[in-house]
Design a protein around this motif. Structure first.
Motif, PDB file in Angstrom:
ATOM      1  N   PHE A 254      30.036 103.175  16.932  1.00 47.93           N
ATOM      2  CA  PHE A 254      30.763 104.125  17.766  1.00 47.93           C
ATOM      3  C   PHE A 254      30.034 104.289  19.094  1.00 47.93           C
ATOM      4  N   ILE A 255      30.800 104.680  20.108  1.00 50.33           N
ATOM      5  CA  ILE A 255      30.231 104.978  21.418  1.00 50.33           C
ATOM      6  C   ILE A 255      29.868 106.458  21.436  1.00 50.33           C
ATOM      7  N   PRO A 256      28.625 106.813  21.776  1.00 52.61           N
ATOM      8  CA  PRO A 256      28.223 108.234  21.773  1.00 52.61           C
ATOM      9  C   PRO A 256      29.156 109.086  22.631  1.00 52.61           C
ATOM     10  N   GLY A 257      29.688 110.133  22.015  1.00 51.98           N
ATOM     11  CA  GLY A 257      30.596 111.033  22.719  1.00 51.98           C
ATOM     12  C   GLY A 257      32.051 110.641  22.650  1.00 51.98           C
ATOM     13  N   ILE A 258      32.365 109.474  22.060  1.00 53.29           N
ATOM     14  CA  ILE A 258      33.745 108.993  21.953  1.00 53.29           C
ATOM     15  C   ILE A 258      34.063 108.779  20.484  1.00 53.29           C
ATOM     16  N   ARG A 259      35.199 109.304  20.042  1.00 51.31           N
ATOM     17  CA  ARG A 259      35.594 109.124  18.647  1.00 51.31           C
ATOM     18  C   ARG A 259      35.999 107.675  18.390  1.00 51.31           C
ATOM     19  N   ALA A 260      35.751 107.202  17.161  1.00 52.95           N
ATOM     20  CA  ALA A 260      36.104 105.832  16.791  1.00 52.95           C
ATOM     21  C   ALA A 260      37.615 105.672  16.710  1.00 52.95           C
ATOM     22  N   GLY A 261      38.076 104.425  16.859  1.00 51.63           N
ATOM     23  CA  GLY A 261      39.509 104.139  16.784  1.00 51.63           C
ATOM     24  C   GLY A 261      40.171 104.097  18.132  1.00 51.63           C
ATOM     25  N   ARG A 262      41.336 104.745  18.243  1.00 50.45           N
ATOM     26  CA  ARG A 262      42.124 104.686  19.471  1.00 50.45           C
ATOM     27  C   ARG A 262      41.404 105.292  20.681  1.00 50.45           C
ATOM     28  N   PRO A 263      40.694 106.433  20.555  1.00 50.28           N
ATOM     29  CA  PRO A 263      39.966 106.947  21.728  1.00 50.28           C
ATOM     30  C   PRO A 263      38.951 105.950  22.287  1.00 50.28           C
ATOM     31  N   THR A 264      38.304 105.173  21.399  1.00 51.46           N
ATOM     32  CA  THR A 264      37.356 104.146  21.853  1.00 51.46           C
ATOM     33  C   THR A 264      38.080 103.051  22.625  1.00 51.46           C
ATOM     34  N   ALA A 265      39.248 102.605  22.121  1.00 48.07           N
ATOM     35  CA  ALA A 265      40.031 101.579  22.819  1.00 48.07           C
ATOM     36  C   ALA A 265      40.476 102.074  24.193  1.00 48.07           C
ATOM     37  N   GLU A 266      40.929 103.327  24.276  1.00 42.61           N
ATOM     38  CA  GLU A 266      41.349 103.877  25.561  1.00 42.61           C
ATOM     39  C   GLU A 266      40.175 103.987  26.533  1.00 42.61           C
ATOM     40  N   TYR A 267      39.004 104.363  26.021  1.00 40.28           N
ATOM     41  CA  TYR A 267      37.834 104.472  26.887  1.00 40.28           C
ATOM     42  C   TYR A 267      37.414 103.100  27.415  1.00 40.28           C
ATOM     43  N   LEU A 268      37.412 102.070  26.536  1.00 40.31           N
ATOM     44  CA  LEU A 268      37.066 100.713  26.964  1.00 40.31           C
ATOM     45  C   LEU A 268      38.051 100.189  27.995  1.00 40.31           C
ATOM     46  N   SER A 269      39.356 100.461  27.779  1.00 39.30           N
ATOM     47  CA  SER A 269      40.378 100.042  28.734  1.00 39.30           C
ATOM     48  C   SER A 269      40.192 100.722  30.088  1.00 39.30           C
ATOM     49  N   TYR A 270      39.839 102.011  30.063  1.00 40.53           N
ATOM     50  CA  TYR A 270      39.619 102.760  31.295  1.00 40.53           C
ATOM     51  C   TYR A 270      38.427 102.190  32.083  1.00 40.53           C
ATOM     52  N   VAL A 271      37.318 101.931  31.390  1.00 42.25           N
ATOM     53  CA  VAL A 271      36.129 101.383  32.054  1.00 42.25           C
ATOM     54  C   VAL A 271      36.404  99.979  32.575  1.00 42.25           C
TER      55      VAL A 271
ATOM     56  N   PHE B  97      43.208  90.702  37.115  1.00 44.73           N
ATOM     57  CA  PHE B  97      43.616  91.698  36.123  1.00 44.73           C
ATOM     58  C   PHE B  97      44.335  91.043  34.951  1.00 44.73           C
ATOM     59  N   PHE B  98      45.180  90.052  35.251  1.00 48.35           N
ATOM     60  CA  PHE B  98      45.942  89.378  34.205  1.00 48.35           C
ATOM     61  C   PHE B  98      45.026  88.649  33.233  1.00 48.35           C
ATOM     62  N   TYR B  99      44.044  87.923  33.763  1.00 45.76           N
ATOM     63  CA  TYR B  99      43.158  87.131  32.903  1.00 45.76           C
ATOM     64  C   TYR B  99      42.249  88.034  32.072  1.00 45.76           C
ATOM     65  N   VAL B 100      41.753  89.125  32.679  1.00 47.73           N
ATOM     66  CA  VAL B 100      40.919  90.068  31.927  1.00 47.73           C
ATOM     67  C   VAL B 100      41.727  90.706  30.797  1.00 47.73           C
ATOM     68  N   ALA B 101      43.002  90.994  31.072  1.00 47.71           N
ATOM     69  CA  ALA B 101      43.851  91.634  30.067  1.00 47.71           C
ATOM     70  C   ALA B 101      44.088  90.738  28.851  1.00 47.71           C
ATOM     71  N   ILE B 102      44.161  89.415  29.058  1.00 45.68           N
ATOM     72  CA  ILE B 102      44.452  88.519  27.928  1.00 45.68           C
ATOM     73  C   ILE B 102      43.183  88.025  27.236  1.00 45.68           C
ATOM     74  N   THR B 103      42.026  88.158  27.875  1.00 44.19           N
ATOM     75  CA  THR B 103      40.790  87.663  27.254  1.00 44.19           C
ATOM     76  C   THR B 103      39.960  88.762  26.606  1.00 44.19           C
ATOM     77  N   PHE B 104      40.136  90.006  27.038  1.00 42.10           N
ATOM     78  CA  PHE B 104      39.374  91.119  26.452  1.00 42.10           C
ATOM     79  C   PHE B 104      40.354  92.146  25.907  1.00 42.10           C
ATOM     80  N   ASN B 105      40.373  92.290  24.595  1.00 38.69           N
ATOM     81  CA  ASN B 105      41.289  93.207  23.931  1.00 38.69           C
ATOM     82  C   ASN B 105      40.525  94.454  23.478  1.00 38.69           C
TER      83      ASN B 105
END
Length: 437
Positions: A353-370, A331-339
């Motif tokens: 943009f990701i279909p169904g996800i708004r650009a900006g912060r919602p996209t970052a939160e979705y990527l972090s969740y996945v 988890f630590f290495y993934v956190a520092i290599t993928f922002n």
């Protein structure tokens, strides 16, 4: 597969690259068998043949050096100093703003970071070479061997400095050979040398299991190891190739009278995004307390506990701590290599943009969740694979010689897949026939 190899050697420039890589590999293997000046080679072989080497403390470095560490050869340190230096620089890039700025400068900044990695590699080689010479002189490299203290007969300062300088020069030569493969050969040079070092230890380790076996002259244990190894290779290939593809759509943009964009692509998130780095981190961290106890020669209660629970790879405390450290470092290495925020900003900048996800912060939160969702199975997979050499053959009592360990099999499969991909891509560039022959 045989047809592909034949086509590769029929292509002149590809054949030249393959033969150059094989030549560098031969030079590297010769260097791993040339002893360092000042070492009594016969005493070293006596201790190795007696199978009394302290693999618990030096097994990881010995594996990365292709067995050269315990033989105290010119390439005894192998590529371990370079690996350590690369990991340190990668971690410092996140912490130090100057290094982060260099990374964003492109090729010039990458060249600077590569130069820093080389300097740090030499410094670590001097440090590790000094530690190895001190360990060999004290006899702690081969515990229980009657001639362990006579491995370095002349313990004068001149001989000690000569041995350290020779090992440091060997590390610099290994680094140079790796860069030559990267520039003029096939695949990543350092990964290829790591692959060769690990593969070189397989025959002796497999034969040792057969010799130590008791069922049908050891053939049953040998067959079991081969079967477990094949199953592990298949599992590792399956997981290493697995990825979650997040679809990305780029909007059309009108520049003058021409339209740009409107394409569809995806972001590939691998299940094992961290690779083998968490295993190396966890192994190195667990070796530190045992090394401190060994050099301090303390008989206190804490030293006894460390020797019993952390230095012994079969101890319950060691297994549990090793597993949790691997999960944490994954988890630590993934956190520092993928922002995720940086990826989301780049997508927004270029109209993606990701279909169904708004650009900006919602996209970052979705990527972090996945990313968190797929890192869990990846980290658990790394932990289970790494515990196989400790637990798989415990019933046969041969777990210390089990060659298909987590670190080794991950590197073998990863480097093998990447090298095959490069050969295939170069073959396609030179043998593309299209629709009409």
């Amino acid at each position: 597969m045989l047809t592909a190899f034949a086509r590769a050697f029929k292509t002149p420039d590809l054949r030249k690259k393959l033969l150059f890589t094989l030549g560098i590999i031969v030079v590297y293997r010769i260097g791993t068998n040339v002893p360092v000046p000042g070492v009594d080679y016969r005493n070293v072989q006596t201790c190795i043949d007696a199978a009394q080497a302290n693999q618990g403390l030096f097994g990881l470095v010995n594996m990365f050096s292709g067995g050269a560490l315990l033989q105290i050869t010119v390439f005894a340190l192998g590529i371990m100093p370079y690996i350590t230096a690369s990991i340190i620089l990668q971690l410092l890039t996140v912490v130090i703003p100057r290094l982060e700025a260099l990374k964003k400068e492109g090729q010039a900044g990458t060249a600077k970071i590569t130069q820093y990695t080389r300097y740090l590699t030499i410094a670590l080689a001097i440090l590790q070479g000094t530690g190895l010479v001190a360990t060999a002189r004290s006899g702690a490299l081969f515990q229980g061997c009657p001639v362990a203290s006579q491995i370095v007969p002349d313990q004068s300062m001149f001989v000690t400095i000569t041995m350290v300088i020779t090992m440091t020069a060997g590390t610099a030569a290994v680094m140079w050979l790796g860069e030559l493969i990267t520039d003029r050969g096939i695949g990543n040079g350092m990964s290829m040398l790591m692959f060769i070092s690990i593969a070189a230890t397989f025959p002796s380790a497999l034969w040792a299991i057969k010799e130590q076996g008791t069922l049908a002259d050891g053939w049953i244990e040998f067959g079991t190891v081969m079967l477990v190894g094949l199953v592990m290779v298949g599992l590792v290939v399956f997981v290493e190739q697995a990825q979650r593809r997040i679809p990305v759509q780029y909007a059309k943009r009108m520049i003058g009278r021409r339209s740009y964009g409107g394409t569809s692509t995806y972001i590939p998130l691998k299940v094992n995004q961290a690779g083998v780095i968490p295993v190396i981190f966890a192994s190195s961290l667990l070796y530190i307390p045992a090394l401190i106890v060994q050099f301090s020669s303390s008989t206190a209660g804490w030293a006894t506990w460390v020797t019993k629970n952390l230095a012994d790879t079969g101890a319950t405390a060691h297994i549990i701590l090793y597993f949790f450290l691997i999960v944490f470092f994954a988890f630590f290495y993934v956190a520092i290599t993928f922002n995720p925020e940086e990826v989301a900003d780049n997508m927004k900048k270029y109209g993606g943009f990701i279909p169904g996800i708004r650009a900006g912060r919602p996209t970052a939160e979705y990527l972090s969740y996945v990313l968190n969702r797929i890192t869990w199975p990846g980290s658990l997979y790394l932990g289970l694979i790494s515990l196989v050499p400790t637990m798989a053959l415990a019933g046969f009592g041969a777990n210390q010689n089990f060659p298909f360990g987590g670190t080794s099999i991950l590197i073998i499969v990863g480097v093998g897949l990447e090298t095959v991909r490069q050969i295939e891509s170069q073959l396609q560039q030179r043998n593309y026939e299209g629709f009409l022959r």
